[in-house]
Design an enzyme around this catalytic site. Structure first.
Site, PDB file in Angstrom:
ATOM      1  N   HIS A 183       8.685   5.220-112.897  1.00  0.00           N
ATOM      2  CA  HIS A 183       8.998   5.141-111.465  1.00  0.00           C
ATOM      3  C   HIS A 183       8.316   3.962-110.780  1.00  0.00           C
ATOM      4  CE1 HIS A 183       5.240   7.652-110.879  1.00  0.00           C
ATOM      5  NE2 HIS A 183       5.138   6.871-109.820  1.00  0.00           N
ATOM      6  N   ASP A 223       9.147   9.566-117.740  1.00  0.00           N
ATOM      7  CA  ASP A 223       8.501   8.726-116.731  1.00  0.00           C
ATOM      8  C   ASP A 223       7.454   7.805-117.353  1.00  0.00           C
ATOM      9  OD1 ASP A 223       8.045   7.626-114.271  1.00  0.00           O
ATOM     10  OD2 ASP A 223       6.839   9.278-113.489  1.00  0.00           O
ATOM     11  N   SER A 294      -0.422   5.987-110.272  1.00  0.00           N
ATOM     12  CA  SER A 294       0.671   6.204-111.216  1.00  0.00           C
ATOM     13  C   SER A 294       0.662   5.164-112.340  1.00  0.00           C
ATOM     14  CB  SER A 294       2.017   6.130-110.495  1.00  0.00           C
ATOM     15  OG  SER A 294       2.159   7.184-109.584  1.00  0.00           O
TER      16      SER A 294
END
Length: 536
Positions: A183, A223, A294
């Site tokens: 992402h 992801d 992230s």
């Protein structure tokens, strides 16, 4: 986001008009009967068509029939393609043939096996020897990078603002390969994104310099992404073995929360098996994680990577999540090959089988008509206990094994045959996993069968004249039907069933009389997402 089956409980008069929906009449696939000569010849004809298009699938289908000539043709063609892959040094393609040959009992020269094994051990990032291992926590911080996706300017109220995405990543190879989240780099590979985008990284030792990088491969379901920068890193993190982590194990997260580069936070593993996605289980951790973390590493006390940070819930402290490093290691070879990682399945639905508290295998509870599971002889209530010579005790075991193989591979599968109570063996072909299994089932099966994977209801028709009138034969534990209090012998009338393509849900209106509710007439609206963790 947790994609377990959701229930929508609404009144009888709610309409479907607000949904972006589609109505498709089911087209039922009938199972082939190889005992009939005309069907056998038709199958041989189909295999010959496949030989030039998908040699491995042709060989797999040929293995189920008695015609030796078509088997020999399929084997010869697969060997030719295998030799071409070896000569071209396309070891990913060669691995697919080699693994399939092993499952089918076809012998391969040991020299070719060594070539493939050497490539996987030495060339793939994160798999070879690491001479740049960090010695201290500070070294670990310097093995991480801040990732910046420059998206140019965005206009709000007539004023231009710098637009971009900030994330984290870490070196896994001396050649400059970096792991991050999908992402974080999504806009760079999403075909629907039409704006400007450029990828850069920043090193901890020089945060003023933006270094160009490129995307190598990515997995939108897990992801994860692999990117590369043309530089020689000072430190490279080693991938650990997160299957040893337990609740309470101390870990540290490194990243750039809200752009604050090189931030280290510590905590413990809160939960080791949290289902948040259509594949696998994830760690829940209490280390402080925020936007910008992230893609950063979760490391243990030995400085080894145990997971990749991917999500947190800003409104709740201590609810943060990470992807186990085992998943990363399974798909690294496929990401290194380049482009998007596609997962595989065999067209079935089921849950982990338990004998008391013991997990003993993957119970097949539904099979897609015309799918791989049906073609290879699996039936409802069979229990898969082994794939690729590896034990399967849970549905997660099965899906994890499949992650490590390319789509289009043949694997050996052992299962406990429910009708004969004996262990049998079959061959499965790994097809590309559908992103919308529910839609495929809806288009190809009757409601009496399809409601098993949709809502956990096994139905029996009660009238030949009323085709949507059923009685409940069985309720699968832990499913939507179980949560709603359905039980055996409840009556059920199926009304409108529609696909909500906008929100990716199938919605069914049903009228029912449930024993647990005193057989009162009631109408419900049930819904299920297009995908969930129990399709395999």
């Amino acid at each position: 986001m947790n994609k377990k089956i959701f229930i929508i409980f609404v009144a009888f008069f709610i309409l479907f008009s607000s949904c972006s929906s589609a109505k498709v009449e089911p087209k039922i696939n009938e199972k082939l009967n190889y005992t009939e000569e005309d069907i056998l010849q038709n199958e041989i004809s189909e295999i010959r068509k496949l030989i030039s298009v998908d040699p491995i699938k042709a060989l797999w289908r040929a293995s189920f029939i008695s015609d030796q000539q078509i088997k020999n043709e399929s084997i010869e063609n697969c060997f030719n393609q295998f030799e071409i892959a070896i000569n071209d040094k396309d070891y990913f393609e060669a691995q697919k043939y080699y693994t399939s040959f092993l499952a089918l009992g076809v012998k391969v020269e040991s020299s070719k096996e060594k070539l493939i094994a050497s490539f996987y051990a030495n060339d793939i990032p994160g798999f070879g020897k690491n001479s740049l291992e960090p010695k201290t926590i500070e070294d670990c911080v310097n093995a991480t990078v801040t990732i910046f996706v420059d998206k140019g300017l965005s206009i709000k109220n007539g004023i231009g603002f710098a637009d971009g995405v900030v994330g984290s990543g870490f070196f896994i190879d001396e050649r400059g390969y970096i792991v991050t989240n999908y992402h974080v780099i999504q806009d760079l590979v999403d075909p629907t994104y039409e704006g400007f985008s450029r990828l850069y990284i920043k090193l901890q030792e020089d945060l003023d310099t933006k270094i160009p990088a490129k995307v190598i491969g990515y997995d939108s379901i897990l992801d994860l992404a692999l990117i590369k920068a043309e530089l020689d890193p000072k430190f490279v993190l080693t991938l650990g073995s997160s299957d040893r982590l337990k609740v309470g194990t101390e870990i540290s997260a490194i990243g750039a929360p809200i752009g604050l580069d090189g931030t280290l936070t510590t905590g413990v593993i809160s939960t080791a098996e949290r289902k948040l996605n259509t594949l696998g289980t994830y760690f829940q951790v209490d280390a402080a994680i925020n936007s910008g973390n992230s893609g950063g590493p979760l490391i243990d006390k030995n400085h080894n990577v145990q997971a990749v940070v991917f999500a947190g819930i800003p409104s709740f402290q201590g609810l943060n999540f990470a992807i186990p490093v085992e998943y990363l290691k399974q798909i690294l070879p496929i990401m290194y090959k380049g482009d998007e990682v596609y997962h595989s399945w065999i067209g079935a639905y089921g849950h982990t089988k338990r004998n008391g508290k013991e997990k003993v295998g993957l119970e097949v509870q539904y099979i897609l008509p015309g799918g791989i599971a049906e073609k290879c002889g699996l039936k409802e209530n069979d229990v898969i206990v082994s794939v690729d010579s590896k034990p399967v005790k849970t549905i997660d075991d099965f899906q994890f094994i499949l992650m490590g193989h390319n789509v289009g591979t043949v694997l050996k599968c052992k299962y406990l045959c429910s009708s004969e109570n004996i262990e049998k063996e079959t061959l499965i072909y790994l097809e590309k996993r559908s992103k919308e299994p529910v839609v495929e089932i809806y288009k190809s099966d009757y409601y009496s069968k399809a409601f098993i994977p949709f809502f956990g209801l096994e139905l029996i028709p009660t009238s030949s004249s009323r085709k949507k009138s059923f009685m409940v034969k069985n309720v699968i534990r832990g499913t939507a039907a179980d949560e709603l209090g359905f039980s055996e012998n409840d009556k059920l009338e199926v009304g409108k069933v529609k696909l909500d393509n906008k929100n990716k849900f199938l919605i069914a209106q049903v009228s029912t009389q449930r024993k647990k509710k005193g057989f009162m007439d009631i109408s419900l609206m049930l819904s299920t997402p297009y995908d969930c963790p129990y399709y395999f």
